[in-house]
Structure formats: structure tokens, C-alpha cells
Design a protein around this motif. Structure first.
Motif, PDB file in Angstrom:
ATOM      1  N   VAL A  23      17.246 -29.713 -32.734  1.00 33.34           N
ATOM      2  CA  VAL A  23      17.571 -28.817 -31.622  1.00 33.34           C
ATOM      3  C   VAL A  23      17.095 -27.405 -31.952  1.00 33.34           C
ATOM      4  N   THR A  24      15.883 -27.112 -31.498  1.00 26.69           N
ATOM      5  CA  THR A  24      15.300 -25.776 -31.664  1.00 26.69           C
ATOM      6  C   THR A  24      14.888 -25.279 -30.286  1.00 26.69           C
ATOM      7  N   ASP A  25      14.651 -23.982 -30.175  1.00 31.18           N
ATOM      8  CA  ASP A  25      14.252 -23.411 -28.881  1.00 31.18           C
ATOM      9  C   ASP A  25      13.001 -24.081 -28.318  1.00 31.18           C
ATOM     10  N   ASP A  26      12.156 -24.617 -29.211  1.00 31.46           N
ATOM     11  CA  ASP A  26      10.898 -25.229 -28.786  1.00 31.46           C
ATOM     12  C   ASP A  26      11.040 -26.667 -28.304  1.00 31.46           C
ATOM     13  N   LEU A  27      12.200 -27.280 -28.543  1.00 26.53           N
ATOM     14  CA  LEU A  27      12.392 -28.660 -28.094  1.00 26.53           C
ATOM     15  C   LEU A  27      12.313 -28.692 -26.577  1.00 26.53           C
ATOM     16  N   ALA A  28      11.385 -29.493 -26.039  1.00 26.60           N
ATOM     17  CA  ALA A  28      11.124 -29.473 -24.599  1.00 26.60           C
ATOM     18  C   ALA A  28      11.300 -30.851 -23.965  1.00 26.60           C
ATOM     19  N   TYR A  29      11.593 -30.816 -22.671  1.00 21.90           N
ATOM     20  CA  TYR A  29      11.727 -32.027 -21.874  1.00 21.90           C
ATOM     21  C   TYR A  29      10.486 -32.895 -22.030  1.00 21.90           C
ATOM     22  N   ASN A  30      10.680 -34.169 -22.264  1.00 21.93           N
ATOM     23  CA  ASN A  30       9.605 -35.147 -22.459  1.00 21.93           C
ATOM     24  C   ASN A  30       8.773 -34.918 -23.717  1.00 21.93           C
ATOM     25  N   SER A  31       9.174 -33.962 -24.568  1.00 21.27           N
ATOM     26  CA  SER A  31       8.435 -33.773 -25.823  1.00 21.27           C
ATOM     27  C   SER A  31       8.864 -34.821 -26.850  1.00 21.27           C
ATOM     28  N   ILE A  32      10.026 -35.399 -26.614  1.00 18.16           N
ATOM     29  CA  ILE A  32      10.506 -36.505 -27.447  1.00 18.16           C
ATOM     30  C   ILE A  32      10.910 -37.645 -26.533  1.00 18.16           C
ATOM     31  N   GLU A  33      10.825 -38.839 -27.041  1.00 15.95           N
ATOM     32  CA  GLU A  33      11.117 -40.037 -26.246  1.00 15.95           C
ATOM     33  C   GLU A  33      12.522 -39.999 -25.648  1.00 15.95           C
ATOM     34  N   GLN A  34      13.481 -39.444 -26.408  1.00 19.69           N
ATOM     35  CA  GLN A  34      14.873 -39.456 -25.964  1.00 19.69           C
ATOM     36  C   GLN A  34      15.145 -38.565 -24.743  1.00 19.69           C
ATOM     37  N   TRP A  35      14.333 -37.527 -24.535  1.00 21.27           N
ATOM     38  CA  TRP A  35      14.612 -36.595 -23.446  1.00 21.27           C
ATOM     39  C   TRP A  35      13.805 -36.980 -22.217  1.00 21.27           C
ATOM     40  N   ASP A  36      14.314 -37.993 -21.515  1.00 21.28           N
ATOM     41  CA  ASP A  36      13.691 -38.430 -20.269  1.00 21.28           C
ATOM     42  C   ASP A  36      14.597 -38.007 -19.106  1.00 21.28           C
TER      43      ASP A  36
END
Length: 80
Positions: A23-36
Motif C-alpha cells: 500500500v503505497t501512493d503509487d498503487l493504482a487501480y488495475n495495476s495489480i490483479e487484486q484491484w479489479d
């Protein structure tokens, strides 16, 4: 008592089932499989519960990263 940053991190960890270190400021929607799209709605519910706010539709759509979440929640008189 948790800080707002800790609450925000906890909401992302719970909703996305990820490690807190991700969990960093750069974590973005759809940047990881889990954030759909499904996880996004779970995340919104978690954030609303954690901060006792009701996010409007535009804010839900605009919430594209952790950094953006902080910015949006700032409009609800929350600081990070």
C-alpha cells in the motif's frame, strides 16, 4: 487509536487482500490483479466504514490510486 493513514492502509489490505507493504501512493487501480472492479467496490465500502463518510459517485470513479484516495478523502476533512 489508529491514525488516518493506518485506517487507509487497513482498508486497502482488507479489501484487496494484499500485504500492507504494497500500500503505497503509487498503487493504482488495475495495476495489480487484486484491484479489479469488484475489489474496488469492496474498497469503497471499507473506506466509507473506516472514515464514516459517504463517497459520491464521482469520487468513487476517480479513486484510481492510493494517493488519489488520500486526495479524495481530504475533501471530507480527513488528513494524511
Amino acid at each position: 487509536m489508529s491514525t488516518n493513514t493506518e485506517k487507509l492502509e487497513a482498508a486497502f489490505v482488507t479489501a484487496l487482500d494484499i500485504d500492507a507493504s504494497a500500500v503505497t501512493d503509487d498503487l493504482a487501480y488495475n495495476s495489480i490483479e487484486q484491484w479489479d472492479s469488484t475489489a474496488h467496490m469492496i474498497l469503497i465500502a471499507e473506506l466509507e466504514d473506516q472514515f464514516d463518510v459517504m463517497l459520491d459517485t464521482d469520487d468513487i470513479i476517480d479513486m484510481s490510486s492510493v494517493g488519489k484516495a488520500k486526495e479524495i478523502l481530504g475533501k471530507y476533512e480527513l488528513s494524511f
